[in-house]
Structure formats: structure tokens, C-alpha cells
Design an enzyme around this catalytic site. Structure first.
Site, PDB file in Angstrom:
ATOM      1  N   HIS A  17       0.841  -1.206   0.000  1.00 58.09           N
ATOM      2  CA  HIS A  17       0.000   0.000   0.000  1.00 58.09           C
ATOM      3  C   HIS A  17       0.881   1.264   0.000  1.00 58.09           C
ATOM      4  CE1 HIS A  17      -2.898  -2.829   2.265  1.00 58.09           C
ATOM      5  NE2 HIS A  17      -3.454  -2.621   1.098  1.00 58.09           N
ATOM      6  N   LYS A  41     -16.101  -8.942   6.260  1.00 55.64           N
ATOM      7  CA  LYS A  41     -15.803  -9.740   7.458  1.00 55.64           C
ATOM      8  C   LYS A  41     -15.395  -8.741   8.541  1.00 55.64           C
ATOM      9  CE  LYS A  41     -13.171 -11.277   4.385  1.00 55.64           C
ATOM     10  NZ  LYS A  41     -11.909 -11.587   3.786  1.00 55.64           N
ATOM     11  N   ARG A  90      -2.028  -6.716  -8.433  1.00 55.59           N
ATOM     12  CA  ARG A  90      -0.967  -7.713  -8.209  1.00 55.59           C
ATOM     13  C   ARG A  90      -1.054  -8.759  -9.317  1.00 55.59           C
ATOM     14  NH1 ARG A  90      -2.688  -7.930  -2.067  1.00 55.59           N
ATOM     15  NH2 ARG A  90      -4.530  -7.369  -3.237  1.00 55.59           N
ATOM     16  N   SER A 128      -2.636  -8.058   2.921  1.00 55.76           N
ATOM     17  CA  SER A 128      -2.886  -7.861   4.351  1.00 55.76           C
ATOM     18  C   SER A 128      -3.186  -9.194   5.032  1.00 55.76           C
ATOM     19  CB  SER A 128      -4.056  -6.902   4.556  1.00 55.76           C
ATOM     20  OG  SER A 128      -3.748  -5.649   4.015  1.00 55.76           O
TER      21      SER A 128
HETATM   22  P1  ADP Z   1      -9.311  -4.716  -0.462  1.00 58.35           P
HETATM   23  O1  ADP Z   1      -9.676  -4.552   0.966  1.00 58.35           O
HETATM   24  O2  ADP Z   1      -9.998  -3.812  -1.433  1.00 58.35           O
HETATM   25  O3  ADP Z   1      -9.220  -6.150  -0.911  1.00 58.35           O
HETATM   26  P2  ADP Z   1      -6.752  -3.737   0.323  1.00 58.35           P
HETATM   27  O4  ADP Z   1      -7.262  -2.842   1.344  1.00 58.35           O
HETATM   28  O5  ADP Z   1      -5.848  -4.838   0.759  1.00 58.35           O
HETATM   29  O6  ADP Z   1      -7.826  -4.283  -0.641  1.00 58.35           O
HETATM   30  O7  ADP Z   1      -5.961  -2.908  -0.756  1.00 58.35           O
HETATM   31  C1  ADP Z   1      -6.434  -1.739  -1.365  1.00 58.35           C
HETATM   32  C2  ADP Z   1      -5.820  -1.631  -2.727  1.00 58.35           C
HETATM   33  O8  ADP Z   1      -4.421  -1.833  -2.631  1.00 58.35           O
HETATM   34  C3  ADP Z   1      -6.334  -2.668  -3.724  1.00 58.35           C
HETATM   35  O9  ADP Z   1      -6.402  -2.038  -4.996  1.00 58.35           O
HETATM   36  C4  ADP Z   1      -5.248  -3.713  -3.743  1.00 58.35           C
HETATM   37  O10 ADP Z   1      -5.181  -4.377  -4.991  1.00 58.35           O
HETATM   38  C5  ADP Z   1      -4.017  -2.838  -3.539  1.00 58.35           C
HETATM   39  N1  ADP Z   1      -2.908  -3.601  -2.990  1.00 58.35           N
HETATM   40  C6  ADP Z   1      -2.868  -4.294  -1.838  1.00 58.35           C
HETATM   41  N2  ADP Z   1      -1.666  -4.879  -1.676  1.00 58.35           N
HETATM   42  C7  ADP Z   1      -0.914  -4.560  -2.767  1.00 58.35           C
HETATM   43  C8  ADP Z   1       0.406  -4.870  -3.214  1.00 58.35           C
HETATM   44  N3  ADP Z   1       1.198  -5.658  -2.512  1.00 58.35           N
HETATM   45  N4  ADP Z   1       0.818  -4.353  -4.390  1.00 58.35           N
HETATM   46  C9  ADP Z   1      -0.007  -3.561  -5.123  1.00 58.35           C
HETATM   47  N5  ADP Z   1      -1.259  -3.243  -4.768  1.00 58.35           N
HETATM   48  C10 ADP Z   1      -1.713  -3.728  -3.612  1.00 58.35           C
END
Ligand code: ADP
Length: 162
Positions: A17, A41, A90, A128
């Protein structure tokens, strides 16, 4: 002034992020990180903790603001006078969902644009959920999350052991 929304659950924020936000700042003037309140969740970290992780990582950067987000993304963006969101991509597994989401938002607002940034070679394997799993099993994730997030994960891991 080009402003963009970066929405997500950030449960917790990872270096993936952080990388997306840093790279977004090189193209846009301002990033509003929108932390989703109504998670499907129940989240591991509270809304305040998740927002605090992002604020802690970008306290030195006035162009990054952190806000609670619930409801429709197109409405949230409209309230911030923008029609652009950024998402990270990703592997191919992200693509299908992101493709659908971008198309739906476009239907809701034909002016809406979703900008995708390809993950970096250092962070492509970070999610995450995986970070939480590894940390709670006692693995070292200190190189994969900001230091304050690592501390919070260690504290949660300890709590879970009690
Ligand atoms: P969500 O809760 O929408 O599944 P996250 O909160 O984990 O996603 O992430 C928000 C955004 O950050 C999403 O677009 C996700 O694809 C991106 N993201 C998360 N981890 C990575 C990473 N390692 N590399 C690139 N983008 C990421």
C-alpha cells in the site's frame, strides 16, 4: 489540482500500500486514502487503528489525507470533487474483481476513471491477509510493513497467545 481516491480496507497497511501511495503522489497532487468502514468480514484492526497506520506512515506528507469511507465509491469521490480512483494490481487474481468493479463504477458514473498501478517487484507478494497470518504464526514481517504496523501485529499476536 489533481486529486485521487485510494480506497481499501488496509487491515493492516503493508509496504504494498505504501508503494502504491508513493507512486500515486508522483502523478497526482493529492491522495485521499479512503478506509472502508463496513468490511464484509469483521476486521482484525479497528477503524481507528487502520486509519492510524496510514497517518503514521505519511505524517510527513501533507498531500496524503486519510478518511473513513462507507457507501458508494462514486459518491465518496464526488464529495471530494474528483472522479478518479487508484487501485493496485498484483497477480491475475486481482484483475477479475478490479475489472468488474471499475466497469460497475463506470456504469454508475460515466465520467468515473479507475487508474491501475502495477505492483512493484518488492511488494507483489504482499497482502494484508497473508501478513496477518504470518505474523500471528510468529513469522517476521518487519521488512514487509511499516515499523509501527509491525509493532501492532506483534501486540495482537501476543494477545492471541494469551
Ligand atoms: P481490499 O480490501 O480492497 O481487498 P486492500 O485494502 O488490501 O484491498 O488494498 C487496497 C488496494 O491496494 C487494492 O487495490 C489492492 O489491490 C491494492 N494492494 C494491496 N496490496 C498490494 C500490493 N502488494 N501491491 C499492489 N497493490 C496492492
Amino acid at each position: 489540482m489533481k486529486k485521487v481516491i485510494y480506497p481499501g480496507s488496509f487491515d493492516p497497511m503493508t509496504n504494498g500500500h505504501v508503494d502504491i501511495i508513493n507512486r500515486t503522489l508522483s502523478t497526482f497532487d493529492e491522495v485521499v486514502v479512503a478506509v472502508i468502514k463496513n468490511h464484509e468480514k469483521s476486521p482484525t484492526f479497528s477503524l481507528d487503528e487502520r486509519m492510524g497506520f496510514i497517518k503514521g506512515a505519511f505524517f510527513h506528507e501533507p498531500r496524503v489525507t486519510v478518511e473513513v469511507f462507507s457507501g458508494l465509491l462514486v459518491d465518496f469521490a464526488g464529495l471530494h470533487n474528483t472522479n478518479v480512483v487508484v487501485r493496485g494490481l498484483r497477480a491475475t487474481s486481482d484483475f477479475e474483481y478490479e475489472f468488474q468493479l471499475a466497469a460497475m463504477n463506470r456504469k454508475l458514473n460515466p465520467q468515473f476513471e479507475t487508474v491501475f498501478l502495477m505492483t512493484s517487484s518488492d511488494t507483489y507478494f504482499l497482502s494484508s491477509r497473508l501478513i496477518r497470518d504470518i505474523a500471528f504464526l510468529g513469522g517476521d514481517v518487519s521488512k514487509m510493513v511499516p515499523a509501527h504496523v509491525n509493532e501492532a501485529l506483534k501486540a495482537q499476536a501476543k494477545e492471541k497467545q494469551c
